[in-house]
Design a protein around this motif. Sequence first.
Motif, PDB file in Angstrom:
ATOM      1  N   ILE B   7       0.892  -1.112   0.075  1.00 23.41           N
ATOM      2  CA  ILE B   7      -0.019   0.076   0.050  1.00 23.41           C
ATOM      3  C   ILE B   7       0.966   1.110   0.009  1.00 23.41           C
ATOM      4  O   ILE B   7       1.682   1.365   0.894  1.00 23.41           O
ATOM      5  N   PRO B   8       0.957   2.055  -1.004  1.00 17.61           N
ATOM      6  CA  PRO B   8       1.781   3.232  -0.930  1.00 17.61           C
ATOM      7  C   PRO B   8       1.395   4.162   0.062  1.00 17.61           C
ATOM      8  O   PRO B   8       0.255   4.296   0.331  1.00 17.61           O
ATOM      9  N   ILE B   9       2.417   4.801   0.885  1.00 17.19           N
ATOM     10  CA  ILE B   9       2.147   5.499   1.872  1.00 17.19           C
ATOM     11  C   ILE B   9       2.429   7.063   1.115  1.00 17.19           C
ATOM     12  O   ILE B   9       3.319   7.444   0.832  1.00 17.19           O
ATOM     13  N   THR B  10       1.112   7.649   1.304  1.00 20.90           N
ATOM     14  CA  THR B  10       1.138   8.900   0.627  1.00 20.90           C
ATOM     15  C   THR B  10       0.754  10.147   1.357  1.00 20.90           C
ATOM     16  O   THR B  10       0.708  11.118   1.381  1.00 20.90           O
ATOM     17  N   ARG B  11       1.073   9.731   2.880  1.00 19.84           N
ATOM     18  CA  ARG B  11       0.876  10.933   3.904  1.00 19.84           C
ATOM     19  C   ARG B  11       1.902  12.025   3.570  1.00 19.84           C
ATOM     20  O   ARG B  11       2.846  11.667   3.285  1.00 19.84           O
ATOM     21  N   ILE B  12       1.389  13.128   3.911  1.00 16.80           N
ATOM     22  CA  ILE B  12       2.198  14.330   3.882  1.00 16.80           C
ATOM     23  C   ILE B  12       3.039  14.355   2.452  1.00 16.80           C
ATOM     24  O   ILE B  12       4.296  14.734   2.615  1.00 16.80           O
ATOM     25  N   ASN B  13       2.620  13.798   1.569  1.00 19.44           N
ATOM     26  CA  ASN B  13       3.468  13.548   0.190  1.00 19.44           C
ATOM     27  C   ASN B  13       3.586  15.083  -0.489  1.00 19.44           C
ATOM     28  O   ASN B  13       4.505  15.225  -1.469  1.00 19.44           O
TER      29      ASN B  13
END
Lengths: 343, 173
Positions: B7-13
Motif C-alpha cells: 500500500i503506497p504511503i502518501t501521507r504528507i506527500n
Amino acid sequence: MGLPKNYRKNIDITPHKQGYAARQQILDNIADPGTYLPKGLLHEDMDRDFIEYVKNTLNLTLGGEEVPVIFLSIQRWAEFAKTWQFSDVNKNIKIPFITIVRKPDAQVGTNQAGLYNVPGKPTFTYMKVPTWDGNIKSFDIYKIPQPVSVDLTYEVRLFCNKMRDLNIFNKKILKSFSALQQYLRINGHPIPLILDSIGDESVITNLDERKYYVQLYTIKMMGYLLDPEDFVVSPAISRGITLFEVSDNVHLAPFQVSANEETNIITIEISFDPGVNSFSFVSGHHAEYTEVSIENITTNTITVNGVPVTTPFIVNHGDTIGVTIVKTDVGANAYVRLDGVLL
Amino acid sequence: MKNNRKIPITRINKFFSQEDFDLEVDFGREWLEGDINIKVILFQVEQGESLTDNIYGESGRNEIRFKTPVELTVNFKMDAPANKAYNKDGSMRFLEHGNIVFGVYQSHLDELKAGINYGDYIGYAETEDKIKYYTVSNNGIIHSDNAHTIGGFKGFYRTVTCVPTDIDEFNGI
C-alpha cells in the motif's frame, strides 16, 4: 516375579525403647554426661540447631548444587561475609538461596500452654551425688530451676526462579510437618516446631522489573530457656548434733479438777511429764482432801499456801495448793490424785 | 496485520516522500553507527529448541537455545542501579542493575533479519571481561506512534525495554 501381598520389605530390627524406658532415655539425653546436670539451653542453642535443621533436614539441592542457607542478622559485614562465596561478579548473591531470619522479639513461651507457673525462682533437686572426702560420706545436691518458656519465630524464605524449585522445597517442608509439629533435639532437650504459615512474597507483578519467586515459611519454635548460671550445687547435711535442755520452769503439769455438787466429791488428777517435778495451782473450791494416790513417785510433799500438810487437810477457796515430787523413773510420767469432799 | 499487497504511503506527500524518509534514516544511522557506535548483543531464543519441562515450560540456565547472537547498534540508555534488599527487613541487600531502554532502527533489524521478542536476552558488555544480561520486557514492536515516526510518515525505530536477569536463568554463551 512380583512380591505377594502383605509381604513386608522393610522390617525394623532395631529395638526401640518404649514406656518408662523411653522416658528415661529422654532424660538421659538431656543430662550432660560427666556433670550430673542437664545441658543448658539458650537462644543461641536453639538458633544453631534450627539452622542445622534447615541445612540438613530440609536440605535443598537444585540442579546438582546445594542451595545455600543463610542466617541473617542486621550487621552488614556479617551478611556480606556469609554471602560473598555465593555471589556474582557484582558481589550480589545468586538466586536460588534460602534465608533464615529470626524475629528479634522472642515472645513469652507457650510450651506449657500459657498456664500459670510457680512464682519466684525456686530450684528443685535434680540429682543427689554421693561424695567422700576421706572422712565423711555425704551427698552433694544438684538443683536446677524450672525452665522458662520462650517462643522463637523464624522466617524461612526460598528465593528461586522456577516453579519446580518451589515445589521441591514445599514438598520437603510439608513432609517435615506432616504430623503438625517437628521435634528438634537441642542439647538433648526435645523442642517442638510448628509451621505457622506459608506465604508468598514473589516479585512478579511489575513488568519492568526482574522477576523471581519468594516463598515464605513462618515456623514457630516452642522452646524454653535453661540457664546453666542458675544451677545450684550445694553440699547436703553430713552430720547433725541435736541439743535439748530440761527446765522445771518451762513446762507445767497438766491437771484436771472434777467436782460433783450432788455427791460433794472432788478429785484432782495431776500428771507430771518427764522433767516436771513440781506443780501448784489456785483452788476454786472449799474442800477437805482425805486421800492421796501416787504412781511412779518415791516421795511427795503437798503444801497449802506454802505450808506442808498431810491428809486430811482443808483447802479454802483461793488457797494455793502445791505438790512437789521425786520420781522413781525420771524418764516416765508420774501421777498424783487427791480425793476429798466439798464443804 | 502485515499484508502481501503493498500500500503506497502518501501521507504528507506534498512535503515528504519515501526517498526523504530513507535519507533521514540514513542520516540517523550514520550518526548512530558511525559516531556513537554503542552495541548490545541480541540473543534470540529458539523457542522450539529450548529444553523446557512439560508442565511449566521453564528452562534452566543451560537449557535455553538461541540463534546466533547478533550485534545491534542502538541508542542506549541505562537507568541508575538501585540499592535493594531481598528480604523485607532489609537483609540480603543487593545492587540491582538499572533497566536498559534502547532505540534501534527497524531498518537495522531488517538488514540483520533479526526480530526482538518478549523474553529474548540482551547482553551488554560493561567492561572488556564483564557482560551483563537482560531480558526483554517490552520489544517495542508497535512503533507507529508519533514519537517513533518522522512527521507521522512511518515508524522508523523501536524502543526496547530490558530488565536484568539472573544468571540462574540465562548466562550467555
